[in-house]
Design a protein around this motif. Structure first.
Motif, short mmCIF file in Angstrom:
data_model
loop_
_atom_site.label_atom_id
_atom_site.label_comp_id
_atom_site.label_asym_id
_atom_site.label_seq_id
_atom_site.Cartn_x
_atom_site.Cartn_y
_atom_site.Cartn_z
N PRO A 128 -0.41 9.20 -20.77
CA PRO A 128 -0.15 7.96 -20.02
C PRO A 128 -0.01 8.17 -18.52
CG PRO A 128 1.17 8.01 -22.01
CD PRO A 128 0.54 9.36 -21.88
N VAL A 129 0.63 9.28 -18.10
CA VAL A 129 0.80 9.49 -16.67
C VAL A 129 -0.53 9.84 -16.01
CG1 VAL A 129 1.28 11.98 -16.52
CG2 VAL A 129 2.45 10.42 -14.99
N LEU A 130 -1.41 10.53 -16.73
CA LEU A 130 -2.73 10.83 -16.18
C LEU A 130 -3.55 9.55 -16.00
CD1 LEU A 130 -3.68 14.05 -18.18
CD2 LEU A 130 -2.77 13.89 -15.86
N MET A 179 -2.12 7.75 -13.04
CA MET A 179 -2.55 8.40 -11.81
C MET A 179 -3.96 7.98 -11.42
SD MET A 179 -1.13 12.26 -12.48
CE MET A 179 -2.35 12.95 -11.36
N GLY A 180 -4.84 7.89 -12.41
CA GLY A 180 -6.21 7.48 -12.13
C GLY A 180 -6.28 6.07 -11.57
N CYS A 181 -5.52 5.16 -12.19
CA CYS A 181 -5.50 3.77 -11.71
C CYS A 181 -4.95 3.67 -10.29
CB CYS A 181 -4.67 2.90 -12.66
SG CYS A 181 -5.38 2.72 -14.31
N LEU A 182 -3.87 4.42 -10.03
CA LEU A 182 -3.26 4.39 -8.70
C LEU A 182 -4.17 5.01 -7.65
CD1 LEU A 182 0.41 5.34 -9.66
CD2 LEU A 182 -0.35 3.14 -8.74
N ALA A 224 2.20 9.59 -5.70
CA ALA A 224 2.82 10.90 -5.44
C ALA A 224 3.81 11.27 -6.54
CB ALA A 224 3.52 10.88 -4.09
N ALA A 225 4.62 10.31 -6.96
CA ALA A 225 5.63 10.58 -7.99
C ALA A 225 4.97 10.90 -9.33
CB ALA A 225 6.56 9.38 -8.13
N HIS A 226 3.99 10.10 -9.72
CA HIS A 226 3.31 10.36 -10.99
C HIS A 226 2.52 11.67 -10.94
CE1 HIS A 226 4.46 6.74 -13.02
NE2 HIS A 226 3.92 5.96 -12.12
N SER A 227 2.02 12.02 -9.76
CA SER A 227 1.28 13.28 -9.62
C SER A 227 2.19 14.48 -9.86
CB SER A 227 0.64 13.38 -8.23
OG SER A 227 -0.32 12.36 -8.05
N ALA A 272 0.83 -1.20 0.00
CA ALA A 272 0.00 0.00 0.00
C ALA A 272 0.87 1.26 0.00
CB ALA A 272 -0.92 0.00 1.21
N ARG A 273 1.96 1.21 0.75
CA ARG A 273 2.87 2.37 0.79
C ARG A 273 3.54 2.57 -0.57
NH1 ARG A 273 8.16 3.79 2.27
NH2 ARG A 273 8.25 5.78 3.40
N ARG A 274 3.89 1.48 -1.23
CA ARG A 274 4.48 1.58 -2.56
C ARG A 274 3.50 2.24 -3.54
NH1 ARG A 274 5.29 -3.98 -5.47
NH2 ARG A 274 3.01 -3.75 -5.45
N THR A 275 2.24 1.86 -3.45
CA THR A 275 1.23 2.45 -4.32
C THR A 275 1.10 3.95 -4.06
OG1 THR A 275 0.01 0.36 -4.32
CG2 THR A 275 -1.18 2.31 -5.06
N GLU A 276 1.13 4.35 -2.79
CA GLU A 276 1.03 5.77 -2.46
C GLU A 276 2.25 6.55 -2.97
OE1 GLU A 276 0.53 5.87 1.73
OE2 GLU A 276 -1.55 5.17 1.69
#
Length: 275
Positions: A239-241, A244-247, A205-208, A197-201
């Motif tokens: 692609p990054v957007l 971000m939506g999936c994450l 954050a990075a992709h945002s 879960a922390r990895r996903t967060e």
């Protein structure tokens, strides 16, 4: 972040790399195999450097129409003349394809040979915009793909392939960091649910950050450009957007699951005290 600010330079390098494949034997074979297909019709009203945006067969968002034209050996498109819409059908000069499988292979080979050219392919849905009875949208679809020079517009390469590099790079760096840290701490690179879960967060954050930089550059270009403001959209990192939506959905799901687990723990504790 640097990939966002230098996206035009990076896209130029990607275009040069893809262009080099056109000289390969297998790409030339694919190009020859895709010749004389109806989707490549460039007659009156359908020619020019941006002819692919006016051809449904070059639109990745309309595969069924492309395959239908290839199998029937018949081009179908829309031509606009002073605001009047004309449905154009051209047949009798193209080869027909019997099987759906062969048509699919020919279409894939043709698109592969086109995507490595400077103009690449228009973004999915562009031909649909061009067929709408709205001159502003038609002009937008045409000018954004056409660009100020060959390959400088918004296309599959500049809008999807090149921006995907920043997404892949971010994923590789962060995932490597998280798993390496887990290995250093526990002797195993496997992550428990909390670390996952922390990895996903962290990924969100990075992709945002990359997405924010992309949006900032796009907005800045829209303000600076006097005309053709739609050209600024080539800097949007699609692609990054999407990533971000999936994450974001995954983070919300993880937190909901965690909150339910905590609630169940409290319920179990309360039940134990009542006994």
């Amino acid at each position: 972040m640097a990939a966002v600010w230098y996206d035009t330079t990076i896209d130029g390098a990607v275009a040069d790399g893809l262009g080099a494949t056109r000289k390969s034997g297998w790409m030339r074979a694919w190009e020859r195999a895709g010749k004389r297909l109806p989707i490549d019709y460039t007659g009156p009203g359908f020619g020019g450097r941006a002819h692919r945006v006016r051809s449904p067969g070059h639109d990745l968002g309309r595969p069924f129409e492309a395959l239908r034209q290839i199998r029937a050996g018949e081009f179908r498109g829309v031509r606009w003349d002073y605001g009047d819409k004309y449905d154009v059908t051209v047949g009798g000069r193209f080869r027909e394809v019997d099987s759906l499988a062969e048509a699919l292979v020919l279409w894939a080979q043709h698109l592969a040979a086109d995507v490595v050219t400077p103009m690449s392919l228009p973004m999915p849905g562009s031909s649909w915009l061009y067929e709408l009875d709205n001159r502003a949208l038609r002009k937008f679809a045409h000018e954004v793909y056409l660009g100020t020079s060959a390959g400088n517009g918004l296309n599959v390469r500049s809008g999807i392939l090149t921006p995907s590099l920043s997404v892949i790079t971010t994923e590789v760096i962060l995932r490597t960091h998280v798993h390496a840290r887990a290995y250093a701490s526990t002797g195993s690179a496997r992550l428990d649910e909390r670390e996952q879960a922390r990895r996903t967060e962290l990924l969100l954050a990075a992709h945002s950050l990359v997405g924010a930089a992309s949006a900032g550059k796009t907005l800045t270009r829209m303000i600076i450009l006097d005309d053709r403001k739609g050209m600024a959209l080539r800097h949007v990192n699609v692609p990054v957007l999407l990533r971000m939506g999936c994450l974001a959905v995954q983070v919300a799901h993880d937190r909901w699951t965690q909150s339910r687990a905590v609630a169940q723990d409290w319920d179990a504790l309360a039940a134990g005290l009542m006994q």
